[in-house]
Design a protein around this motif. Structure first.
Motif, mmCIF file in Angstrom:
data_model
loop_
_atom_site.group_PDB
_atom_site.id
_atom_site.type_symbol
_atom_site.label_atom_id
_atom_site.label_comp_id
_atom_site.label_asym_id
_atom_site.label_seq_id
_atom_site.Cartn_x
_atom_site.Cartn_y
_atom_site.Cartn_z
ATOM 1 N N LEU A 162 0.833 -1.211 0.000
ATOM 2 C CA LEU A 162 0.000 0.000 0.000
ATOM 3 C C LEU A 162 0.861 1.253 0.000
ATOM 4 C CD1 LEU A 162 -2.838 -1.051 2.487
ATOM 5 C CD2 LEU A 162 -2.804 -1.191 -0.011
ATOM 6 N N LEU A 163 1.959 1.236 0.766
ATOM 7 C CA LEU A 163 2.869 2.379 0.777
ATOM 8 C C LEU A 163 3.503 2.592 -0.601
ATOM 9 C CD1 LEU A 163 4.653 1.879 4.220
ATOM 10 C CD2 LEU A 163 3.095 3.729 3.601
ATOM 11 N N LEU A 164 3.696 1.514 -1.319
ATOM 12 C CA LEU A 164 4.270 1.599 -2.658
ATOM 13 C C LEU A 164 3.383 2.428 -3.578
ATOM 14 C CD1 LEU A 164 6.675 0.597 -4.355
ATOM 15 C CD2 LEU A 164 5.364 -1.471 -4.860
ATOM 16 N N PHE A 165 2.065 2.317 -3.373
ATOM 17 C CA PHE A 165 1.144 3.094 -4.194
ATOM 18 C C PHE A 165 1.157 4.581 -3.816
ATOM 19 C CE2 PHE A 165 -0.698 -1.108 -5.079
ATOM 20 C CZ PHE A 165 -0.817 -1.007 -6.461
ATOM 21 N N GLY A 166 1.781 4.916 -2.699
ATOM 22 C CA GLY A 166 1.992 6.314 -2.376
ATOM 23 C C GLY A 166 3.089 6.929 -3.212
ATOM 24 N N GLU A 167 3.957 6.076 -3.783
ATOM 25 C CA GLU A 167 5.064 6.534 -4.620
ATOM 26 C C GLU A 167 4.753 6.424 -6.106
ATOM 27 O OE1 GLU A 167 8.308 4.028 -3.593
ATOM 28 O OE2 GLU A 167 8.527 4.823 -1.559
ATOM 29 N N ARG A 168 3.956 5.406 -6.461
ATOM 30 C CA ARG A 168 3.677 5.150 -7.866
ATOM 31 C C ARG A 168 2.179 5.004 -8.073
ATOM 32 N NH1 ARG A 168 8.120 3.659 -10.817
ATOM 33 N NH2 ARG A 168 6.711 2.947 -12.449
ATOM 34 N N SER A 169 1.722 5.403 -9.248
ATOM 35 C CA SER A 169 0.304 5.270 -9.553
ATOM 36 C C SER A 169 -0.040 3.877 -10.075
ATOM 37 C CB SER A 169 -0.118 6.324 -10.585
ATOM 38 O OG SER A 169 0.663 6.196 -11.761
ATOM 39 N N GLU A 170 0.982 3.101 -10.455
ATOM 40 C CA GLU A 170 0.734 1.750 -10.926
ATOM 41 C C GLU A 170 1.974 0.904 -10.698
ATOM 42 O OE1 GLU A 170 -0.087 2.367 -15.096
ATOM 43 O OE2 GLU A 170 1.989 1.914 -15.617
ATOM 44 N N VAL A 171 1.776 -0.389 -10.495
ATOM 45 C CA VAL A 171 2.899 -1.325 -10.313
ATOM 46 C C VAL A 171 2.577 -2.636 -11.012
ATOM 47 C CG1 VAL A 171 3.577 -0.348 -8.081
ATOM 48 C CG2 VAL A 171 2.001 -2.281 -8.154
ATOM 49 N N ARG A 172 3.624 -3.376 -11.306
ATOM 50 C CA ARG A 172 3.490 -4.709 -11.880
ATOM 51 C C ARG A 172 3.809 -5.749 -10.807
ATOM 52 N NH1 ARG A 172 3.381 -4.507 -17.549
ATOM 53 N NH2 ARG A 172 3.914 -2.454 -18.395
ATOM 54 N N LEU B 121 -6.783 -7.103 -3.925
ATOM 55 C CA LEU B 121 -7.748 -6.945 -5.001
ATOM 56 C C LEU B 121 -9.147 -7.324 -4.529
ATOM 57 C CD1 LEU B 121 -8.024 -6.367 -8.108
ATOM 58 C CD2 LEU B 121 -7.710 -8.816 -8.453
ATOM 59 N N TYR B 122 -9.241 -8.401 -3.779
ATOM 60 C CA TYR B 122 -10.519 -8.884 -3.246
ATOM 61 C C TYR B 122 -11.160 -7.836 -2.338
ATOM 62 C CZ TYR B 122 -13.673 -11.570 -0.219
ATOM 63 O OH TYR B 122 -14.753 -12.005 0.508
ATOM 64 N N VAL C 116 -6.717 -2.591 -4.321
ATOM 65 C CA VAL C 116 -6.068 -2.424 -5.619
ATOM 66 C C VAL C 116 -7.047 -2.875 -6.688
ATOM 67 C CG1 VAL C 116 -3.754 -2.815 -4.657
ATOM 68 C CG2 VAL C 116 -5.007 -4.727 -5.682
ATOM 69 N N ARG C 117 -6.790 -2.459 -7.900
ATOM 70 C CA ARG C 117 -7.542 -2.940 -9.055
ATOM 71 C C ARG C 117 -6.523 -3.326 -10.120
ATOM 72 N NH1 ARG C 117 -8.083 1.609 -12.668
ATOM 73 N NH2 ARG C 117 -7.361 3.517 -11.660
ATOM 74 N N TYR D 68 -1.349 -3.218 -11.818
ATOM 75 C CA TYR D 68 -2.159 -2.918 -10.629
ATOM 76 C C TYR D 68 -2.154 -1.411 -10.360
ATOM 77 C CZ TYR D 68 -1.987 -7.929 -9.610
ATOM 78 O OH TYR D 68 -2.113 -9.294 -9.671
ATOM 79 N N ARG D 69 -3.328 -0.895 -9.966
ATOM 80 C CA ARG D 69 -3.468 0.517 -9.613
ATOM 81 C C ARG D 69 -4.257 0.623 -8.305
ATOM 82 N NH1 ARG D 69 -4.343 0.549 -15.302
ATOM 83 N NH2 ARG D 69 -2.657 1.648 -16.381
#
Length: 270
Positions: A35-45, A68-69, A73-74, A82-83
């Motif tokens: 979750l913290l990673l999404f604070g740095e990037r808008s999307e990840v693989r 996702l569940y 994330v989506r 993932y975003r």
């Protein structure tokens, strides 16, 4: 291919001086790191998460499947990228709502409303949409109605374009991976190429404009807060009937907004 993302926080630390728990739960810790990673990037693989956590791809996949569940994330069905999901952005928005920054910024909206006699808004970027979190309507009989509480496509609003212009082209393209864009009216931007061109112009002059791109008969001008001057990606917007918006009006309103946003940002930062 997206390169591996470096960890922003060392293992066992949260940057606030907290001590590691006596009985850490690794799976919970790894989920929070994602979750913290999404604070740095808008999307990840998947490979980004695997490298970031130092775990096997199968382990990273199971953790992402749980997030996702739960809606945190989506995943893009085509690219498998993932975003942030609605649960994550919803929590972030709820927390922001409880901060006092809206109260601190409201007097600046009042000043703009009093000086320009047009409807004014405070907007917040949330993924690919703009949420309008504060507003004051024009006192004039013919006016743009308040959009308080509404969410609109960022690419179809001056507020969204003003905020997107502060991001790098790579960040913008990660939010809008396809050349074709959705729109709200016949005047909305429909291509990422045109979006790039408009964002370059916004960066050059400091303000963004919209002419009947979100709603027929409505034009607007917006200026975004510098990222280091606000707790979120924010912008002030002045909305008025298109009949009252000339090129000269755009420049005049843009200049006023630039000054007010700079002052408001200093007040928040101070």
């Amino acid at each position: 291919m997206v390169s591996a993302v470096k960890k922003s926080v060392p293992d066992g630390a949260d940057g606030a001086g907290a001590k590691p728990p006596q009985y850490p739960i690794e799976s919970v810790d790894n989920a929070l790191k994602i979750l913290l990673l999404f604070g740095e990037r808008s999307e990840v693989r998947l490979t980004d998460v695997s490298d970031h956590l130092g775990v096997a791809s199968s382990t990273a996949h199971r953790m992402l499947a749980m997030l996702l569940y739960r809606g945190f994330v989506r995943q893009d069905a085509r690219t498998k990228i993932y975003r942030p999901g609605t649960a994550l952005t919803g929590v972030a928005y709820s927390i922001l709502q409880r901060f006092d920054f809206r109260a601190e910024l409201h007097p600046f909206l009042e000043r703009l409303n009093g000086e320009l006699r047009e409807s004014v808004h405070l907007g917040l970027l949330d993924g690919t949409v703009v949420r309008f979190i504060d507003a004051i309507e024009s006192p004039q009989a013919v006016r743009v109605a308040s959009r308080l509480g509404m969410s609109l496509l960022a690419t179809s609003t001056s507020t969204g374009k003003a905020i997107l212009a502060q991001m790098s082209q790579a960040e913008v393209h990660s939010l809008f991976p396809d050349e074709e864009l959705e729109g709200l009216t016949d005047n909305s931007l429909r291509s990422r190429t045109e979006l790039d061109r408009q964002l370059a112009l916004v960066r050059k002059r400091g303000y963004a404009v919209s002419s009947e791109e979100s709603e027929p008969g409505v034009s607007s001008v917006a200026v975004a807060f510098a990222p280091n001057r606000a707790p979120a990606r924010l912008a002030f917007n002045v909305a008025l009937p298109t009949s009252r918006m000339s090129k000269q009006d755009q420049a005049r309103i843009g200049a006023i907004l630039l000054g007010v946003v700079q002052e408001a940002g200093a007040a928040l930062h101070g």
